[in-house]
Design a protein around this motif. Structure first.
Motif, PDB file in Angstrom:
ATOM      1  N   ARG A   1       0.837  -1.195   0.000  1.00 46.11           N
ATOM      2  CA  ARG A   1       0.000   0.000   0.000  1.00 46.11           C
ATOM      3  C   ARG A   1       0.874   1.249   0.000  1.00 46.11           C
ATOM      4  NH1 ARG A   1      -3.075  -3.399  -0.860  1.00 46.11           N
ATOM      5  NH2 ARG A   1      -5.185  -3.773  -0.020  1.00 46.11           N
ATOM      6  N   SER A   2       0.432   2.247  -0.746  1.00 47.12           N
ATOM      7  CA  SER A   2       1.051   3.573  -0.734  1.00 47.12           C
ATOM      8  C   SER A   2      -0.069   4.591  -0.701  1.00 47.12           C
ATOM      9  CB  SER A   2       1.923   3.801  -1.977  1.00 47.12           C
ATOM     10  OG  SER A   2       3.020   2.920  -1.986  1.00 47.12           O
ATOM     11  N   GLY A   3       0.162   5.663   0.013  1.00 41.72           N
ATOM     12  CA  GLY A   3      -0.909   6.646   0.090  1.00 41.72           C
ATOM     13  C   GLY A   3      -0.485   7.925   0.787  1.00 41.72           C
ATOM     14  N   GLU A   4      -1.452   8.787   0.971  1.00 42.78           N
ATOM     15  CA  GLU A   4      -1.229  10.084   1.598  1.00 42.78           C
ATOM     16  C   GLU A   4      -2.404  10.379   2.529  1.00 42.78           C
ATOM     17  OE1 GLU A   4       0.479  13.656  -0.611  1.00 42.78           O
ATOM     18  OE2 GLU A   4      -1.622  14.259  -0.361  1.00 42.78           O
ATOM     19  N   VAL A   5      -2.091  10.747   3.754  1.00 39.24           N
ATOM     20  CA  VAL A   5      -3.116  11.060   4.750  1.00 39.24           C
ATOM     21  C   VAL A   5      -2.912  12.492   5.236  1.00 39.24           C
ATOM     22  CG1 VAL A   5      -4.188  10.398   6.930  1.00 39.24           C
ATOM     23  CG2 VAL A   5      -3.162   8.643   5.467  1.00 39.24           C
ATOM     24  N   THR A   6      -3.989  13.249   5.252  1.00 37.18           N
ATOM     25  CA  THR A   6      -3.924  14.635   5.727  1.00 37.18           C
ATOM     26  C   THR A   6      -4.340  14.708   7.185  1.00 37.18           C
ATOM     27  OG1 THR A   6      -4.421  15.491   3.517  1.00 37.18           O
ATOM     28  CG2 THR A   6      -4.773  16.978   5.367  1.00 37.18           C
ATOM     29  N   PHE A   7      -3.531  15.383   7.987  1.00 37.96           N
ATOM     30  CA  PHE A   7      -3.818  15.548   9.405  1.00 37.96           C
ATOM     31  C   PHE A   7      -3.995  17.030   9.721  1.00 37.96           C
ATOM     32  CE2 PHE A   7      -1.567  11.577   9.067  1.00 37.96           C
ATOM     33  CZ  PHE A   7      -2.237  10.749   9.945  1.00 37.96           C
ATOM     34  N   ARG A   8      -4.879  17.296  10.669  1.00 34.89           N
ATOM     35  CA  ARG A   8      -5.131  18.685  11.039  1.00 34.89           C
ATOM     36  C   ARG A   8      -5.180  18.823  12.562  1.00 34.89           C
ATOM     37  NH1 ARG A   8     -10.396  22.384   9.272  1.00 34.89           N
ATOM     38  NH2 ARG A   8      -9.632  24.349  10.154  1.00 34.89           N
TER      39      ARG A   8
END
Length: 363
Positions: free
Chosen positions: A203-210
């Motif tokens: 798996r490869s991906g991008e997660v946005t955190f705030r």
């Protein structure tokens, strides 16, 4: 002497405190109420007059500072209450306190000269009386809680503190390899056959955190502050010192770079959990490789509300913390050893009775 600022009632000059229930600054004497915007406007007018006398005040402060150099304050700094003139001593991180002589809430703007001003603040919602009631009920129903601890701990001495937090926002890019297993069992004649299949999931991906929070106070226990989460960010407001009267406040003493390491660890763990959820159709999933890079986007500095109670019982310290916005409580209660013994004995007797009944009727 360091300069201070008191929030006084424009009607009677009594001390004001921020009331979380109403969201207003309320006078303890005449009952007058003011919005944060009204007090900010008043503070702006007063600051114009203060600026005119600043040079003279600075000269006096330098003189007093010179006189105080020979006083051993063990890391504490002397300041003067702007209401009654009493001498106060605070450590280097204190930005809001109260005068022990006149009771006026005192703000210390000069403490922000070294550290930056907060960007955001979550005001207190729980008043002191509500916090006391909640903390008292925290011990209710705890069968092993010593009676003397419940009766004698000074819960009225709790303090409302604005704790400094760093809020990290950004994107996390990850590359992961997971080892997965599926098992299938069936019976053939008298044999039980199990087939195990092994997989590699990539798996490869991008997660946005705030706004990932990390407390920025060395004094505060990280585990306690983490356990008080989550905070409701809908109540985040632009910082104003008008929210501070009536509470203590500490400036950060844990730097942004230090706290960033803790934030990245939390972000990596969360990203891995999200990646594992995407392949949850396997019987067993374990990470063989998980690389995660945090691309920092923004860092905010904020004050979060916390009610703190530190009490001592039988030469042991017990700390309790309560989220001043949501009411969530964290803390470890003591255990009465005598009660624990009899509780265990009672369970043992009940267990023995049940076993005897089962033995009598079935065997």
């Amino acid at each position: 002497m360091s300069d201070t600022r008191n929030y006084k009632c424009p009607a009677c000059t009594g001390p004001l405190h921020f009331a979380g229930a109403s969201g207003l600054l309320e006078c303890d004497f005449c009952g007058s109420k003011y919005t944060v915007e009204q007090m900010e406007e008043l503070a702006k007018k007063v600051s114009d007059d203060v600026q005119k006398n600043k040079e003279e005040a600075d000269k006096k402060a330098e003189k007093q500072e010179s006189e105080n150099q020979n006083i051993n304050t063990d890391g504490y700094k002397a300041l003067s209450c702007s209401s009654c003139g009493a001498e106060l001593f605070c450590d280097e991180t204190t930005v809001a306190t109260s005068c022990p002589y006149c009771g006026n809430p005192t703000i210390i703007p000069s403490k922000f000269t070294k550290n930056r001003l907060p960007d955001l603040i979550i005001p207190f919602k729980f008043e002191k009386e509500q916090a006391i009631a909640a903390l008292k009920s925290f011990g209710k129903g705890k069968k092993l809680l010593p009676k003397t601890f419940k009766d004698k701990n000074h819960i009225e001495e709790i303090k409302g503190v604005y704790v400094p937090f760093w809020l990290f926002s950004g994107k996390s890019k990850f590359d992961a390899v997971f080892d997965c297993e599926d098992e299938e069992s069936y019976t053939r004649g008298s044999d039980r056959i199990t087939i195990t299949k092994y997989y590699k999931e990539i798996r490869s991906g991008e997660v946005t955190f705030r706004n990932v929070p990390v407390d920025a106070s060395v004094k505060m226990d990280n585990a306690y502050m983490d356990s008080l989460e989550p905070y409701d960010y809908q109540d985040l407001k632009p910082y104003s010192s008008s929210y501070l009267p009536g509470y203590l406040a500490e400036s950060y003493d844990d730097e942004e770079d230090t706290c960033k390491v803790r934030a990245e660890k939390r972000i990596k763990e969360t990203a891995q959990e999200l990646a594992e959820e995407d392949i949850s159709d396997h019987d067993d999933v374990s990470a063989d490789k998980f690389d995660c890079d945090m691309v920092e986007k923004d860092v905010k500095y904020a004050f979060f509300p916390v009610w703190m109670l530190s009490t001592k019982w039988q030469d042991k310290n017990f700390l309790f913390a309560m989220n001043g916005q949501t009411g969530k409580i964290a803390g470890k209660l003591p255990v009465d050893k005598v009660k624990r013994f009899f509780f265990g004995l009672r369970l043992f007797i009940i267990f023995e009775i049940i076993l005897n009944v089962i033995w009598y009727y079935f065997f």
